[in-house]
Design a protein around this motif. Structure first.
Motif, PDB file in Angstrom:
ATOM      1  N   ASN A  14      34.931  43.140  44.500  1.00 25.53           N
ATOM      2  CA  ASN A  14      36.179  42.945  45.235  1.00 25.53           C
ATOM      3  C   ASN A  14      37.352  43.598  44.511  1.00 25.53           C
ATOM      4  O   ASN A  14      38.180  44.268  45.134  1.00 25.53           O
ATOM      5  CB  ASN A  14      36.460  41.463  45.441  1.00 25.53           C
ATOM      6  CG  ASN A  14      35.521  40.831  46.425  1.00 25.53           C
ATOM      7  OD1 ASN A  14      34.866  41.519  47.188  1.00 25.53           O
ATOM      8  ND2 ASN A  14      35.474  39.518  46.415  1.00 25.53           N
ATOM      9  N   SER A  15      37.434  43.407  43.187  1.00 30.60           N
ATOM     10  CA  SER A  15      38.544  44.017  42.456  1.00 30.60           C
ATOM     11  C   SER A  15      38.405  45.534  42.397  1.00 30.60           C
ATOM     12  O   SER A  15      39.407  46.241  42.387  1.00 30.60           O
ATOM     13  CB  SER A  15      38.634  43.431  41.054  1.00 30.60           C
ATOM     14  OG  SER A  15      37.463  43.755  40.319  1.00 30.60           O
ATOM     15  N   PHE A  16      37.187  46.054  42.377  1.00 35.45           N
ATOM     16  CA  PHE A  16      36.987  47.505  42.351  1.00 35.45           C
ATOM     17  C   PHE A  16      37.500  48.150  43.631  1.00 35.45           C
ATOM     18  O   PHE A  16      38.198  49.156  43.597  1.00 35.45           O
ATOM     19  CB  PHE A  16      35.507  47.818  42.169  1.00 35.45           C
ATOM     20  CG  PHE A  16      35.180  49.289  42.271  1.00 35.45           C
ATOM     21  CD1 PHE A  16      35.490  50.146  41.228  1.00 35.45           C
ATOM     22  CD2 PHE A  16      34.595  49.799  43.418  1.00 35.45           C
ATOM     23  CE1 PHE A  16      35.194  51.498  41.322  1.00 35.45           C
ATOM     24  CE2 PHE A  16      34.299  51.141  43.508  1.00 35.45           C
ATOM     25  CZ  PHE A  16      34.601  51.998  42.469  1.00 35.45           C
ATOM     26  N   PHE A  17      37.174  47.546  44.781  1.00 39.64           N
ATOM     27  CA  PHE A  17      37.574  48.135  46.045  1.00 39.64           C
ATOM     28  C   PHE A  17      39.011  47.806  46.432  1.00 39.64           C
ATOM     29  O   PHE A  17      39.611  48.494  47.242  1.00 39.64           O
ATOM     30  CB  PHE A  17      36.621  47.707  47.159  1.00 39.64           C
ATOM     31  CG  PHE A  17      35.308  48.419  47.118  1.00 39.64           C
ATOM     32  CD1 PHE A  17      35.232  49.762  47.383  1.00 39.64           C
ATOM     33  CD2 PHE A  17      34.159  47.732  46.785  1.00 39.64           C
ATOM     34  CE1 PHE A  17      34.021  50.432  47.335  1.00 39.64           C
ATOM     35  CE2 PHE A  17      32.947  48.388  46.735  1.00 39.64           C
ATOM     36  CZ  PHE A  17      32.872  49.742  46.996  1.00 39.64           C
ATOM     37  N   SER A  18      39.589  46.755  45.868  1.00 41.38           N
ATOM     38  CA  SER A  18      40.951  46.390  46.262  1.00 41.38           C
ATOM     39  C   SER A  18      42.001  46.844  45.279  1.00 41.38           C
ATOM     40  O   SER A  18      43.188  46.704  45.543  1.00 41.38           O
ATOM     41  CB  SER A  18      41.051  44.880  46.435  1.00 41.38           C
ATOM     42  OG  SER A  18      40.856  44.241  45.203  1.00 41.38           O
ATOM     43  N   ARG A  34      35.413  24.470  40.944  1.00 46.01           N
ATOM     44  CA  ARG A  34      36.832  24.314  41.265  1.00 46.01           C
ATOM     45  C   ARG A  34      37.697  25.252  40.437  1.00 46.01           C
ATOM     46  O   ARG A  34      38.758  25.688  40.880  1.00 46.01           O
ATOM     47  CB  ARG A  34      37.238  22.860  41.032  1.00 46.01           C
ATOM     48  CG  ARG A  34      38.614  22.541  41.547  1.00 46.01           C
ATOM     49  CD  ARG A  34      38.933  21.068  41.448  1.00 46.01           C
ATOM     50  NE  ARG A  34      38.128  20.347  42.418  1.00 46.01           N
ATOM     51  CZ  ARG A  34      37.425  19.245  42.146  1.00 46.01           C
ATOM     52  NH1 ARG A  34      37.440  18.745  40.943  1.00 46.01           N
ATOM     53  NH2 ARG A  34      36.727  18.643  43.070  1.00 46.01           N
ATOM     54  N   THR A  35      37.252  25.595  39.225  1.00 41.99           N
ATOM     55  CA  THR A  35      38.038  26.470  38.349  1.00 41.99           C
ATOM     56  C   THR A  35      37.755  27.943  38.597  1.00 41.99           C
ATOM     57  O   THR A  35      38.460  28.787  38.065  1.00 41.99           O
ATOM     58  CB  THR A  35      37.749  26.152  36.873  1.00 41.99           C
ATOM     59  OG1 THR A  35      36.361  26.415  36.606  1.00 41.99           O
ATOM     60  CG2 THR A  35      38.072  24.702  36.563  1.00 41.99           C
ATOM     61  N   ARG A  36      36.744  28.263  39.376  1.00 39.18           N
ATOM     62  CA  ARG A  36      36.361  29.644  39.637  1.00 39.18           C
ATOM     63  C   ARG A  36      37.114  30.186  40.851  1.00 39.18           C
ATOM     64  O   ARG A  36      37.479  29.435  41.745  1.00 39.18           O
ATOM     65  CB  ARG A  36      34.861  29.748  39.896  1.00 39.18           C
ATOM     66  CG  ARG A  36      33.985  29.098  38.847  1.00 39.18           C
ATOM     67  CD  ARG A  36      34.011  29.775  37.519  1.00 39.18           C
ATOM     68  NE  ARG A  36      33.575  31.145  37.690  1.00 39.18           N
ATOM     69  CZ  ARG A  36      33.819  32.112  36.851  1.00 39.18           C
ATOM     70  NH1 ARG A  36      34.504  31.872  35.763  1.00 39.18           N
ATOM     71  NH2 ARG A  36      33.395  33.323  37.059  1.00 39.18           N
ATOM     72  N   PRO A  37      37.354  31.493  40.905  1.00 39.01           N
ATOM     73  CA  PRO A  37      37.994  32.071  42.093  1.00 39.01           C
ATOM     74  C   PRO A  37      37.030  32.012  43.284  1.00 39.01           C
ATOM     75  O   PRO A  37      35.817  32.121  43.098  1.00 39.01           O
ATOM     76  CB  PRO A  37      38.284  33.519  41.690  1.00 39.01           C
ATOM     77  CG  PRO A  37      37.348  33.797  40.569  1.00 39.01           C
ATOM     78  CD  PRO A  37      37.115  32.495  39.863  1.00 39.01           C
ATOM     79  N   PRO A  38      37.550  31.870  44.488  1.00 33.59           N
ATOM     80  CA  PRO A  38      36.674  31.742  45.662  1.00 33.59           C
ATOM     81  C   PRO A  38      36.152  33.088  46.158  1.00 33.59           C
ATOM     82  O   PRO A  38      36.393  33.489  47.292  1.00 33.59           O
ATOM     83  CB  PRO A  38      37.586  31.075  46.690  1.00 33.59           C
ATOM     84  CG  PRO A  38      38.938  31.556  46.327  1.00 33.59           C
ATOM     85  CD  PRO A  38      38.946  31.663  44.822  1.00 33.59           C
ATOM     86  N   GLU A  39      35.475  33.799  45.288  1.00 35.76           N
ATOM     87  CA  GLU A  39      34.921  35.109  45.632  1.00 35.76           C
ATOM     88  C   GLU A  39      33.434  35.112  45.309  1.00 35.76           C
ATOM     89  O   GLU A  39      33.008  34.514  44.317  1.00 35.76           O
ATOM     90  CB  GLU A  39      35.596  36.216  44.825  1.00 35.76           C
ATOM     91  CG  GLU A  39      37.076  36.349  45.095  1.00 35.76           C
ATOM     92  CD  GLU A  39      37.712  37.366  44.183  1.00 35.76           C
ATOM     93  OE1 GLU A  39      38.626  38.060  44.655  1.00 35.76           O
ATOM     94  OE2 GLU A  39      37.315  37.467  43.013  1.00 35.76           O
ATOM     95  N   VAL A  40      32.670  35.794  46.121  1.00 36.79           N
ATOM     96  CA  VAL A  40      31.243  35.887  45.863  1.00 36.79           C
ATOM     97  C   VAL A  40      30.961  36.930  44.789  1.00 36.79           C
ATOM     98  O   VAL A  40      30.209  36.684  43.855  1.00 36.79           O
ATOM     99  CB  VAL A  40      30.482  36.222  47.170  1.00 36.79           C
ATOM    100  CG1 VAL A  40      29.012  36.387  46.907  1.00 36.79           C
ATOM    101  CG2 VAL A  40      30.720  35.147  48.205  1.00 36.79           C
ATOM    102  N   MET A  41      31.576  38.087  44.906  1.00 39.19           N
ATOM    103  CA  MET A  41      31.393  39.152  43.916  1.00 39.19           C
ATOM    104  C   MET A  41      32.761  39.651  43.460  1.00 39.19           C
ATOM    105  O   MET A  41      33.286  40.629  43.992  1.00 39.19           O
ATOM    106  CB  MET A  41      30.583  40.296  44.514  1.00 39.19           C
ATOM    107  CG  MET A  41      29.193  39.909  44.904  1.00 39.19           C
ATOM    108  SD  MET A  41      28.336  41.331  45.532  1.00 39.19           S
ATOM    109  CE  MET A  41      26.885  40.545  46.176  1.00 39.19           C
ATOM    110  N   PRO A  42      33.388  38.989  42.488  1.00 44.15           N
ATOM    111  CA  PRO A  42      34.748  39.354  42.103  1.00 44.15           C
ATOM    112  C   PRO A  42      34.866  40.773  41.532  1.00 44.15           C
ATOM    113  O   PRO A  42      35.877  41.440  41.742  1.00 44.15           O
ATOM    114  CB  PRO A  42      35.143  38.315  41.062  1.00 44.15           C
ATOM    115  CG  PRO A  42      33.965  37.500  40.782  1.00 44.15           C
ATOM    116  CD  PRO A  42      32.902  37.830  41.759  1.00 44.15           C
ATOM    117  N   ALA A  43      33.850  41.265  40.837  1.00 48.86           N
ATOM    118  CA  ALA A  43      33.937  42.608  40.261  1.00 48.86           C
ATOM    119  C   ALA A  43      33.994  43.660  41.361  1.00 48.86           C
ATOM    120  O   ALA A  43      34.794  44.609  41.294  1.00 48.86           O
ATOM    121  CB  ALA A  43      32.754  42.866  39.341  1.00 48.86           C
TER     122      ALA A  43
END
Length: 88
Positions: free
Chosen positions: A79-83, A68-77
């Motif tokens: 995702n942030s690199f490409f976005s 519940r405390t984690r962001p709902p992303e499978v691979m946040p690193a």
């Protein structure tokens, strides 16, 4: 036995063993921890169990509280690199 078990079958056997163990784990967890399962006679005699706190404890287990405390992303690193819009 080694004569008729071919090495090509080992990955399939490993996958099936893993799936079967997950099924056994889930069934065992439900039998011993699920508040709706009535194993002993004391609980089977009641038509409706008054166990709301036990059900809440079962539904809100540790993994669910952690996720519940984690962001709902499978691979946040990734995702942030490409976005990211950093222009260098």
């Amino acid at each position: 036995m080694a004569r008729w078990v071919k090495p090509e079958v080992y990955p399939l056997m490993a996958a099936m063993t893993f799936v079967a163990s997950m099924c056994v784990f889930q069934l065992t967890r439900n039998v011993f921890m699920n508040p709706d399962v009535r194993v002993n006679k004391e609980h089977r005699q009641k038509a409706v169990l008054e166990n709301a706190e036990e059900g809440e404890k079962y539904a809100e287990h540790g993994l669910r509280k952690f996720l519940r405390t984690r962001p709902p992303e499978v691979m946040p690193a990734i995702n942030s690199f490409f976005s990211s819009t950093d222009s260098k």
